[in-house]
Motif scaffolding. Structure first.
Motif: not given
Length: 353
Positions: A16, A121, A126, A176, A178, A233-234
């Protein structure tokens, strides 16, 4: 033997990449400066009035772990150097600060006693926008956040990108992540992926690492470690949000961080859906229970049914250790225990894969 999932060390560079927030050029709008200067003047007067109290806190000298408020000189530099953004831009970036929850098409991510969080955004990035409510003391909180983020560069702390202030609004703009706050993944949000055992162990290790770095390298405490203030995060890598601000309890803030970690471990262990209105009582039982925690195995989260009992008991022991912690335990001992558990799970996963 049951597979517990592979726990691998976080690798930010490969999985990431850090967003290039250098695109956020400083904005030369000064509409908020006069207001911020006035807040600073009032804050400085209170700071001078309470200096004698802070000097009486013997724990600060003994442990060296307690953040002091920014000095007047630091604040004067702060006003000139931090990037300010007009409220109108924040308003547009967040769909007019829509109070509708984000899962229903609005912008609201979460709301607590002192602020609301909105997704938005800005300049192609984001963002997460924290709008402080009109409570006494939020001016101090606002200035404290800017100063703390300015002074401490910690990988596991969410980046503060901008701020906005005028006579009606105090706003902090963060990067931000996710999946949003941790509590939405472990309670009621069915739209987000569920956390497996590997992710839960990784999250605890990441939070403990941030706390350890703040306590030992920066000699300060976070004061706001909770599942609403941990963002993922993802890849399930987490960052911690805004710093807490409790000047009246500076001598206890080292323990507050550790207790917050213990509560998060408990939240990651128990099945909230089967414990409606009983979670606090269950945590209190864990805290006061003896060494045999096997009685709590029946209350494990349904996603942890395939995890070995020995691993789950080790997880509960970490929660209990953190919840029972007092000043007789050094901060680094907490990190060492979490690291030891993390390494054990990593080795076990490697053998089973």
């Amino acid at each position: 033997m049951t597979t517990t999932g592979c726990v691998q060390p976080t690798n930010y560079e490969e999985t990431d990449p850090v967003p290039d927030y250098s695109l956020f050029e400083p904005i030369t709008i000064n509409s908020g400066d006069d207001f911020l200067k006035e807040l600073t003047r009032e804050w400085d007067e209170r700071h001078i009035a309470t200096t004698k109290f802070f000097r009486r806190v013997s724990f600060s000298e003994k442990f060296g772990l307690f953040a002091m408020p920014p000095t007047p000189g630091q604040l004067s530099v702060l006003i000139k150097s931090e990037p300010h953004i007009p409220f109108d831009e924040v308003f547009l970036a967040t769909n007019a600060l829509s109070p509708t929850p984000i899962e229903m098409g609005g912008s609201l991510v979460l709301e607590n006693n002192h602020s609301c969080m909105f997704a938005g955004e800005l300049d192609g990035h984001m963002i997460l926008v924290q709008v402080l409510k009109k409570f006494r003391g939020n001016e101090d909180f606002f200035l404290h956040q800017i100063e703390m983020h300015k002074n401490f560069c910690v990988r596991g702390i969410a980046n503060l990108l901008r701020y906005s202030c005028d006579t009606k609004h105090l706003i902090l703009v963060y990067e931000h992540l996710d999946f949003g706050p941790l509590n939405t993944l472990i309670t009621v949000n069915h739209k987000l992926p569920k956390l497996n055992w590997s992710a839960r162990v990784q999250i605890v290790y990441d939070i403990a690492s941030v706390i350890h770095e703040l306590h030992t390298k920066h000699q300060t405490a976070h004061l706001n470690i909770n599942s609403q203030n941990v963002f993922l995060n993802r890849h399930y890598q987490c960052k911690i949000g805004d710093f807490g601000y409790e000047p009246s309890s500076l001598e206890f803030n080292y323990i507050d961080d550790v207790h917050g970690l213990g509560l998060i471990i408990a939240e990651l262990y128990f099945d909230h859906s089967s414990m409606v209105n009983q979670f606090d009582k269950m945590v209190d039982k864990v805290k006061k229970w003896g060494t045999d925690l096997s009685v709590f195995l029946q209350h494990r989260h349904d996603l942890l049914c395939d995890v070995e009992d020995q691993s789950l008991l080790g997880f509960l022991q970490l929660a209990q250790y953190c919840l029972q912690c007092d000043f007789t335990v050094e901060s680094k001992q907490i990190y060492e225990k979490v690291s030891e558990f993390y390494e054990e799970q990593t080795k076990l996963s490697t053998v089973l894969v």
